[in-house]
Design an enzyme around this catalytic site. Structure first.
Site, short mmCIF file in Angstrom:
data_model
loop_
_atom_site.label_atom_id
_atom_site.label_comp_id
_atom_site.label_asym_id
_atom_site.label_seq_id
_atom_site.Cartn_x
_atom_site.Cartn_y
_atom_site.Cartn_z
N TRP A 1 0.88 -1.19 0.00
CA TRP A 1 0.00 0.00 0.00
C TRP A 1 0.91 1.23 0.00
CZ3 TRP A 1 -1.86 2.85 4.78
CH2 TRP A 1 -2.84 3.79 4.45
N LYS B 1 -13.05 -0.73 6.33
CA LYS B 1 -13.63 -1.62 5.33
C LYS B 1 -14.61 -2.61 5.95
CE LYS B 1 -9.89 -0.04 3.31
NZ LYS B 1 -9.49 0.58 2.10
N ASP C 1 -0.34 -5.05 9.64
CA ASP C 1 -1.36 -4.10 9.21
C ASP C 1 -2.61 -4.92 8.89
OD1 ASP C 1 -2.98 -2.25 8.07
OD2 ASP C 1 -1.56 -1.57 6.54
N1 KET Z 1 -3.58 -0.49 5.37
C1 KET Z 1 -3.85 -0.95 4.14
C2 KET Z 1 -3.15 -2.16 3.66
C3 KET Z 1 -4.79 -0.28 3.36
O1 KET Z 1 -5.06 -0.77 2.16
C4 KET Z 1 -5.44 0.88 3.83
C5 KET Z 1 -6.36 1.62 2.98
C6 KET Z 1 -5.12 1.30 5.13
C7 KET Z 1 -4.18 0.60 5.87
C8 KET Z 1 -5.72 2.51 5.79
O2 KET Z 1 -7.04 2.59 5.85
P1 KET Z 1 -7.77 3.58 6.89
O3 KET Z 1 -8.84 4.23 6.12
O4 KET Z 1 -6.76 4.57 7.40
O5 KET Z 1 -8.25 2.69 7.97
N2 KET Z 1 -6.42 1.47 1.72
C9 KET Z 1 -7.36 2.05 0.77
C10 KET Z 1 -7.70 3.48 0.99
C11 KET Z 1 -6.54 4.43 1.03
O6 KET Z 1 -5.64 4.36 0.21
O7 KET Z 1 -6.58 5.29 1.94
C12 KET Z 1 -6.84 1.80 -0.64
O8 KET Z 1 -5.75 1.22 -0.81
O9 KET Z 1 -7.54 2.13 -1.61
#
Ligand code: KET
Length: 443
Positions: free
Chosen positions: A172, A289, A253
């Site tokens: 990511w 999610k 993560d």
């Molecule tokens: N870790 C991973 C692996 C991840 O894909 C995301 C979000 C996050 C942490 C953080 O999510 P949060 O909303 O802070 O709980 N991924 C999606 C959204 C983004 O990029 O912010 C994505 O990859 O589309």
């Protein structure tokens, strides 16, 4: 005078930002980095930054007037009708909260809502986890997964003797920035093999095997983003043995618990293997999610320590990281989560809704795979049905992605990742047409 530590931090950051600018230059959604007229502003020298490689896709999508446009960029769940989803169980919990007159909007403690923290640790580690029973786990509520990773990174930069974190290649995109800005030095380990479109277990074991003792290792608990490729249980066991024998420090993560297999316990298995051996680890959890609480920013950082005494001292230091950063976390989101997790009926309802989301994504995989086969699209597309979680790492290159955006109004990240959760039966044919055209006309 800039201190040596601050200087080192700035160097890491600026080095990283240069790389990021180069990386993102080829993405069709990035705007120019040259400033135009500055007028007489004291900020006249501020250079325009590129859009974020993931969230910037939505910015570009929003500007497109086409009625057939499709956003497969950000990992956010959509219904068959293409609409964002608020889970029924979340609405129920919110009604309960609103109708409870005893609830107030006072500040939470620095570490957040106590019930939420306890229930979050149980969700990822298992209710009967010996580490929880022995009070070896400290959990602090943070601003979703991102905030949990950042607080963990800041703590490590301040209190851990090893400053290097190894992250998978690819990963990511935000991982690099989060840990570099926290003051850690970021290196990568081999993870994905583009030829087999599977895990490069040999490369992974070699790279972690030659990492300096004590190095931090970032692991995706499940549903690896962006590849959709997870280690098997046997491979996790190999990774665990190596990490423990080399005294590396695992940092999980967990952003997709329940989204990979549809089972909350199943998706926590990797983490539980590492906690089951009695060793220490970090875990960043997100409810964005799996509970659809994206904008509520609900997450938790758990640190599993060697003893209860260490855990309580670690927590005291986490408070010193958090207090000057945002003082204390928000109250509404974790109250929703705690309401659901502590009520058996609501919890069961949640698991059903979660499973339905995971199943719809799996159906989309099947439909896209069938649609490409029906079109006779050149190439082996079986990875679409083999990959796990929210994304398919298609193997399409940046030129092909740009072509699909320009000709078909399909928006996705430039590395060829598509969010399967953004697809529906109605839009699969359009995507399949676009992929077919891209691979048959763009090299
Ligand atoms: N870790 C991973 C692996 C991840 O894909 C995301 C979000 C996050 C942490 C953080 O999510 P949060 O909303 O802070 O709980 N991924 C999606 C959204 C983004 O990029 O912010 C994505 O990859 O589309």
């Amino acid at each position: 005078m800039i201190s040596e530590a601050a200087d080192r931090r700035l160097n890491t950051i600026s080095r990283h930002l240069i790389v990021t600018n180069e990386d993102e230059g080829s993405n069709g959604v990035i705007s120019s980095s040259i400033t135009s007229s500055g007028g007489d502003s004291v900020f006249a020298n501020v250079v325009r930054a590129p859009e974020d490689p993931i969230l910037g896709v939505t910015v570009a999508y929003n500007k497109d007037p086409s009625p057939v446009k499709l956003n497969l960029g950000v990992g956010a769940y959509r219904t068959e009708e293409g609409k964002p989803l608020v889970l029924n169980v979340v609405r129920k919990a919110e009604m309960l909260l609103v109708n409870d007159r005893s609830r107030v909007k006072e500040y939470l403690p620095i570490v957040g809502l106590a019930d939420f923290n306890k229930l979050s640790a149980q969700l990822i580690l298992g209710a009967d986890s010996p580490a929880i029973r022995d009070n070896r786990v400290t959990t602090v509520q943070c601003l979703s997964g991102t905030g949990s990773l950042r607080v963990g990174g800041e703590f490590l930069a301040k209190h851990y003797y090893q400053r290097t974190i190894y992250i998978p290649n690819p990963t990511w995109g935000n991982h690099t920035k989060i840990f570099a800005l926290a003051g850690l030095s970021v290196k990568t380990y081999r993870y994905y093999d583009p030829v087999t479109r599977g895990l490069n277990i040999q490369g992974l074991l070699e790279d972690l095997g030659s990492a300096p003792s004590g190095s931090i290792v970032l692991l995706h608990a499940c549903a690896h983003n962006p590849t959709g490729v997870d280690p098997t249980v046997e491979q996790w066991e190999q990774i665990r043995r190596l990490i423990r024998s080399k005294k590396l420090l695992p940092f999980f993560d967990s952003a997709y618990q329940g989204f990979a297999s549809g089972s909350l316990d199943g998706d926590a298995q990797s983490v539980r293997m590492f906690v089951g051996d009695g060793g220490e680890c970090f875990i960043a959890q997100s409810y964005a999610k799996n509970m659809g609480l994206y904008g509520e920013r609900v997450g938790a950082l758990s640190i599993v320590c060697g003893s209860a005494d260490v855990a309580s001292r670690v927590e005291s230091q986490l408070k010193l990281v958090i207090r000057p950063m945002y003082s204390n976390p928000p109250i509404h989101g974790p109250s929703i989560v705690a309401t659901i997790l502590k009520d058996r009926n609501l919890y069961n309802e949640w698991t059903l809704e979660l499973k339905a989301m995971a199943d719809r994504i799996i159906t989309m995989r099947k439909q896209l795979f069938d649609a490409l086969r029906a079109r006779g699209t050149p190439g082996d597309w079986s990875h679409i049905i083999k990959q796990i979680g929210m994304f398919t790492f298609t193997g399409l290159n940046t030129k092909q992605v740009n072509f699909m955006t320009k000709e078909y109004h399909i928006y996705m990240t430039s590395d060829g990742r598509i969010s399967m959760a953004g697809l529906s039966s109605r839009t699969v044919p359009h995507l399949a047409d676009a992929i077919h055209a891209a691979v048959t006309t763009v090299v």
